[in-house]
Design a protein around this motif. Structure first.
Motif, mmCIF file in Angstrom:
data_model
loop_
_atom_site.group_PDB
_atom_site.id
_atom_site.type_symbol
_atom_site.label_atom_id
_atom_site.label_comp_id
_atom_site.label_asym_id
_atom_site.label_seq_id
_atom_site.Cartn_x
_atom_site.Cartn_y
_atom_site.Cartn_z
ATOM 1 N N CYS A 1 28.536 10.508 -91.360
ATOM 2 C CA CYS A 1 28.214 9.577 -92.446
ATOM 3 C C CYS A 1 27.382 8.394 -91.936
ATOM 4 C CB CYS A 1 29.490 9.087 -93.117
ATOM 5 S SG CYS A 1 30.394 10.379 -94.007
ATOM 6 N N PHE A 2 27.697 7.926 -90.746
ATOM 7 C CA PHE A 2 26.924 6.820 -90.175
ATOM 8 C C PHE A 2 25.472 7.221 -89.954
ATOM 9 C CE2 PHE A 2 25.225 4.858 -86.275
ATOM 10 C CZ PHE A 2 25.181 3.543 -86.674
ATOM 11 N N VAL A 3 25.265 8.393 -89.357
ATOM 12 C CA VAL A 3 23.907 8.848 -89.055
ATOM 13 C C VAL A 3 23.095 9.027 -90.336
ATOM 14 C CG1 VAL A 3 22.545 10.765 -88.146
ATOM 15 C CG2 VAL A 3 24.508 9.914 -86.853
ATOM 16 N N VAL A 4 23.678 9.670 -91.332
ATOM 17 C CA VAL A 4 22.942 9.909 -92.576
ATOM 18 C C VAL A 4 22.659 8.592 -93.293
ATOM 19 C CG1 VAL A 4 22.964 11.087 -94.805
ATOM 20 C CG2 VAL A 4 23.930 12.210 -92.802
ATOM 21 N N THR A 5 23.608 7.672 -93.282
ATOM 22 C CA THR A 5 23.389 6.369 -93.908
ATOM 23 C C THR A 5 22.234 5.630 -93.236
ATOM 24 O OG1 THR A 5 25.710 6.177 -94.563
ATOM 25 C CG2 THR A 5 24.438 4.143 -94.447
ATOM 26 N N VAL A 6 22.194 5.671 -91.906
ATOM 27 C CA VAL A 6 21.093 5.031 -91.177
ATOM 28 C C VAL A 6 19.768 5.710 -91.524
ATOM 29 C CG1 VAL A 6 20.127 4.639 -88.885
ATOM 30 C CG2 VAL A 6 22.543 4.191 -89.307
ATOM 31 N N VAL A 7 19.776 7.026 -91.674
ATOM 32 C CA VAL A 7 18.550 7.748 -92.040
ATOM 33 C C VAL A 7 18.067 7.319 -93.423
ATOM 34 C CG1 VAL A 7 17.616 10.025 -92.631
ATOM 35 C CG2 VAL A 7 18.983 9.729 -90.556
ATOM 36 N N VAL A 8 18.996 7.161 -94.369
ATOM 37 C CA VAL A 8 18.631 6.708 -95.720
ATOM 38 C C VAL A 8 17.984 5.330 -95.659
ATOM 39 C CG1 VAL A 8 19.545 6.005 -97.973
ATOM 40 C CG2 VAL A 8 20.380 8.096 -96.882
ATOM 41 N N VAL A 9 18.584 4.429 -94.886
ATOM 42 C CA VAL A 9 18.018 3.084 -94.738
ATOM 43 C C VAL A 9 16.641 3.155 -94.082
ATOM 44 C CG1 VAL A 9 18.305 0.840 -93.617
ATOM 45 C CG2 VAL A 9 20.282 1.978 -94.638
ATOM 46 N N ALA A 10 16.503 3.984 -93.052
ATOM 47 C CA ALA A 10 15.230 4.107 -92.351
ATOM 48 C C ALA A 10 14.136 4.644 -93.275
ATOM 49 C CB ALA A 10 15.392 5.017 -91.135
ATOM 50 N N PHE A 11 14.467 5.652 -94.085
ATOM 51 C CA PHE A 11 13.484 6.195 -95.026
ATOM 52 C C PHE A 11 13.073 5.139 -96.047
ATOM 53 C CE2 PHE A 11 14.093 10.275 -93.243
ATOM 54 C CZ PHE A 11 13.140 11.124 -93.766
ATOM 55 N N SER A 12 14.034 4.339 -96.484
ATOM 56 C CA SER A 12 13.726 3.299 -97.469
ATOM 57 C C SER A 12 12.842 2.218 -96.868
ATOM 58 C CB SER A 12 15.023 2.681 -98.000
ATOM 59 O OG SER A 12 15.832 3.653 -98.629
ATOM 60 N N VAL A 13 13.167 1.785 -95.650
ATOM 61 C CA VAL A 13 12.398 0.722 -95.010
ATOM 62 C C VAL A 13 10.980 1.183 -94.694
ATOM 63 C CG1 VAL A 13 12.221 -0.690 -92.921
ATOM 64 C CG2 VAL A 13 14.407 -0.484 -94.097
ATOM 65 N N THR A 14 10.830 2.435 -94.304
ATOM 66 C CA THR A 14 9.502 2.957 -93.975
ATOM 67 C C THR A 14 8.724 3.416 -95.199
ATOM 68 O OG1 THR A 14 10.480 5.131 -93.524
ATOM 69 C CG2 THR A 14 10.170 3.642 -91.649
ATOM 70 N N GLY A 15 9.342 3.329 -96.390
ATOM 71 C CA GLY A 15 8.642 3.695 -97.613
ATOM 72 C C GLY A 15 8.417 5.172 -97.780
ATOM 73 N N LYS A 16 9.316 5.995 -97.248
ATOM 74 C CA LYS A 16 9.168 7.447 -97.317
ATOM 75 C C LYS A 16 10.083 8.074 -98.361
ATOM 76 C CE LYS A 16 6.371 7.232 -93.782
ATOM 77 N NZ LYS A 16 4.909 7.385 -93.970
ATOM 78 N N LEU B 1 0.419 -11.150 -93.079
ATOM 79 C CA LEU B 1 0.295 -10.054 -92.119
ATOM 80 C C LEU B 1 1.180 -8.863 -92.474
ATOM 81 C CD1 LEU B 1 0.118 -11.915 -88.686
ATOM 82 C CD2 LEU B 1 -1.713 -10.698 -89.868
ATOM 83 N N HIS B 2 2.206 -9.100 -93.301
ATOM 84 C CA HIS B 2 3.089 -7.986 -93.652
ATOM 85 C C HIS B 2 2.358 -6.906 -94.437
ATOM 86 C CE1 HIS B 2 3.177 -10.536 -97.249
ATOM 87 N NE2 HIS B 2 3.505 -9.446 -97.922
ATOM 88 N N SER B 3 1.228 -7.265 -95.066
ATOM 89 C CA SER B 3 0.455 -6.267 -95.802
ATOM 90 C C SER B 3 -0.236 -5.275 -94.865
ATOM 91 C CB SER B 3 -0.595 -6.953 -96.676
ATOM 92 O OG SER B 3 -1.486 -7.732 -95.882
ATOM 93 N N CYS B 4 -0.306 -5.610 -93.581
ATOM 94 C CA CYS B 4 -0.919 -4.717 -92.595
ATOM 95 C C CYS B 4 0.097 -3.747 -91.986
ATOM 96 C CB CYS B 4 -1.568 -5.523 -91.470
ATOM 97 S SG CYS B 4 -2.838 -6.688 -92.032
ATOM 98 N N LEU B 5 1.366 -3.941 -92.272
ATOM 99 C CA LEU B 5 2.406 -3.095 -91.700
ATOM 100 C C LEU B 5 2.664 -1.892 -92.590
ATOM 101 C CD1 LEU B 5 4.924 -5.909 -90.656
ATOM 102 C CD2 LEU B 5 3.181 -4.808 -89.242
ATOM 103 N N SER B 6 2.886 -0.768 -91.975
ATOM 104 C CA SER B 6 3.118 0.470 -92.736
ATOM 105 C C SER B 6 4.600 0.666 -93.020
ATOM 106 C CB SER B 6 2.564 1.663 -91.954
ATOM 107 O OG SER B 6 3.185 1.735 -90.669
ATOM 108 N N ILE B 7 5.208 -0.355 -93.609
ATOM 109 C CA ILE B 7 6.610 -0.275 -94.017
ATOM 110 C C ILE B 7 6.745 -0.845 -95.413
ATOM 111 C CG2 ILE B 7 7.483 -0.475 -91.651
ATOM 112 C CD1 ILE B 7 8.155 -3.392 -92.248
ATOM 113 N N SER B 8 7.877 -0.574 -96.027
ATOM 114 C CA SER B 8 8.183 -1.188 -97.314
ATOM 115 C C SER B 8 8.765 -2.569 -97.042
ATOM 116 C CB SER B 8 9.187 -0.317 -98.092
ATOM 117 O OG SER B 8 9.583 -0.965 -99.284
ATOM 118 N N TRP B 9 7.955 -3.595 -97.190
ATOM 119 C CA TRP B 9 8.358 -4.941 -96.784
ATOM 120 C C TRP B 9 9.570 -5.440 -97.555
ATOM 121 C CZ3 TRP B 9 7.590 -7.636 -92.650
ATOM 122 C CH2 TRP B 9 7.857 -9.018 -92.650
#
Length: 302
Positions: free
Chosen positions: A199-214, A73-81
């Motif tokens: 630094c915390f906010v930007v680090t979280v944004v980097v992780v979020a972009f990576s997880v969402t495949g953006k 089912l992970h192939s149906c999710l729009s994230i970088s698994w």
């Protein structure tokens, strides 16, 4: 008559591979831990609530990951698994080791009085399984980490894993700041809080972009921006590492020694010391991150 046009519907490797076995152990140890605590061990106050949250949260996400991989089912999710599972494994490792330290520290005792021997035994057993849970998550991080020359998800690299650790350490800093650290007394210490927050906010944004495949946006040089940000974070943390101790522990602005009249658990000096220690920890993490981030390439589709 129906004909199969693809592979099997169920992915048995999700539970038979070394990583799959580690996740099954995580699920087993996590369920056992919070069941022991909920049944007889007991918990109270913010520390106990945090530990229960960690065990239930990690258990729920682990079950979700196993289910998705076992059923494809992970192939149906729009994230970088790959980025999602690597990031969660690192976060769960940090959270579980924290809970494995906090729970026995505040709730386990050798004697039976006044909680009773049965409750004591349940708490000791819960602490043992909490430690095993941490080992299981750490094993997944070890098994899925990026090897030299291997094409893998960004969050599985040293730089990606460090992003999770940096954010976690920042949360510890924030916890100490709100615990009567008196950071608002000086503009300089307020600058340090701004550094930690930015630094915390930007680090979280980097992780979020990576997880969402953006990370592969054609109009935004994400890879270069992350390196530039990491360099900026190093410089910002250097300033905080100099300013915070001066304005908290120099005799002109603060106290170089812990005041004798300070109550345990409610002493601003203790909170300031925690902030200072973890400021240097995060500075070191960002320096190591900068060294590694120049040698990797982002892969958003894994």
């Amino acid at each position: 008559m129906m004909e199969s046009t693809g592979g099997p519907y169920l992915n048995t490797a999700a539970v038979t591979s070394p990583v799959g076995i580690a996740r099954l152990l995580q699920m087993t140890f996590g369920c056992t831990t919070f069941s022991l605590v909920a049944h007889q061990g007991g918990f109270s106050a913010a520390y106990g609530t945090f530990c229960m949250f960690v065990w239930t949260f990690c258990f729920a996400i682990t079950v979700f990951i196993i289910t998705c991989e076992f059923t494809h089912l992970h192939s149906c999710l729009s994230i970088s698994w790959g980025n999602f599972t690597a990031a969660f494994a690192m976060l769960a490792t940090l959270m579980s080791v924290t809970a494995a330290v906090i729970y026995p520290l505040y709730f386990v005792q050798l004697g039976c009085y006044p909680i009773g021997c049965e409750v004591r035994d349940f708490r000791i057993a819960a602490s043992v399984f909490a430690g095993l849970l941490f080992v299981a998550y750490a094993a997944e991080v070890f098994l899925t980490r990026a090897k030299p020359g291997q094409v893998t998800s960004y969050m599985a690299t040293v730089s990606g894993l460090l992003k999770i650790v940096q954010a976690f350490v920042a949360c510890i800093i924030f916890g100490a700041l709100v615990n009567d650290s008196q950071y608002s007394k000086h503009v300089a210490t307020q600058w340090c809080v701004a550094v930690y927050s930015f630094c915390f906010v930007v680090t979280v944004v980097v992780v979020a972009f990576s997880v969402t495949g953006k990370t592969a946006l054609p109009w935004f040089p994400f890879e270069r921006s992350v390196v530039v940000y990491t360099l900026g974070a190093v410089l910002l943390y250097v300033s905080a590492a100099v300013i915070w101790p001066v304005f908290c522990f120099d005799s002109k602005y603060g106290s170089p020694r812990r005041p004798g009249a300070c109550a345990k658990g409610k002493c601003p000096w203790d909170s300031q010391l925690v902030v200072a220690i973890f400021t240097y920890v995060n500075l070191l993490l960002y320096v190591v991150d900068l060294a590694y981030s120049q040698r990797i390439r982002f892969v958003s589709h894994l």
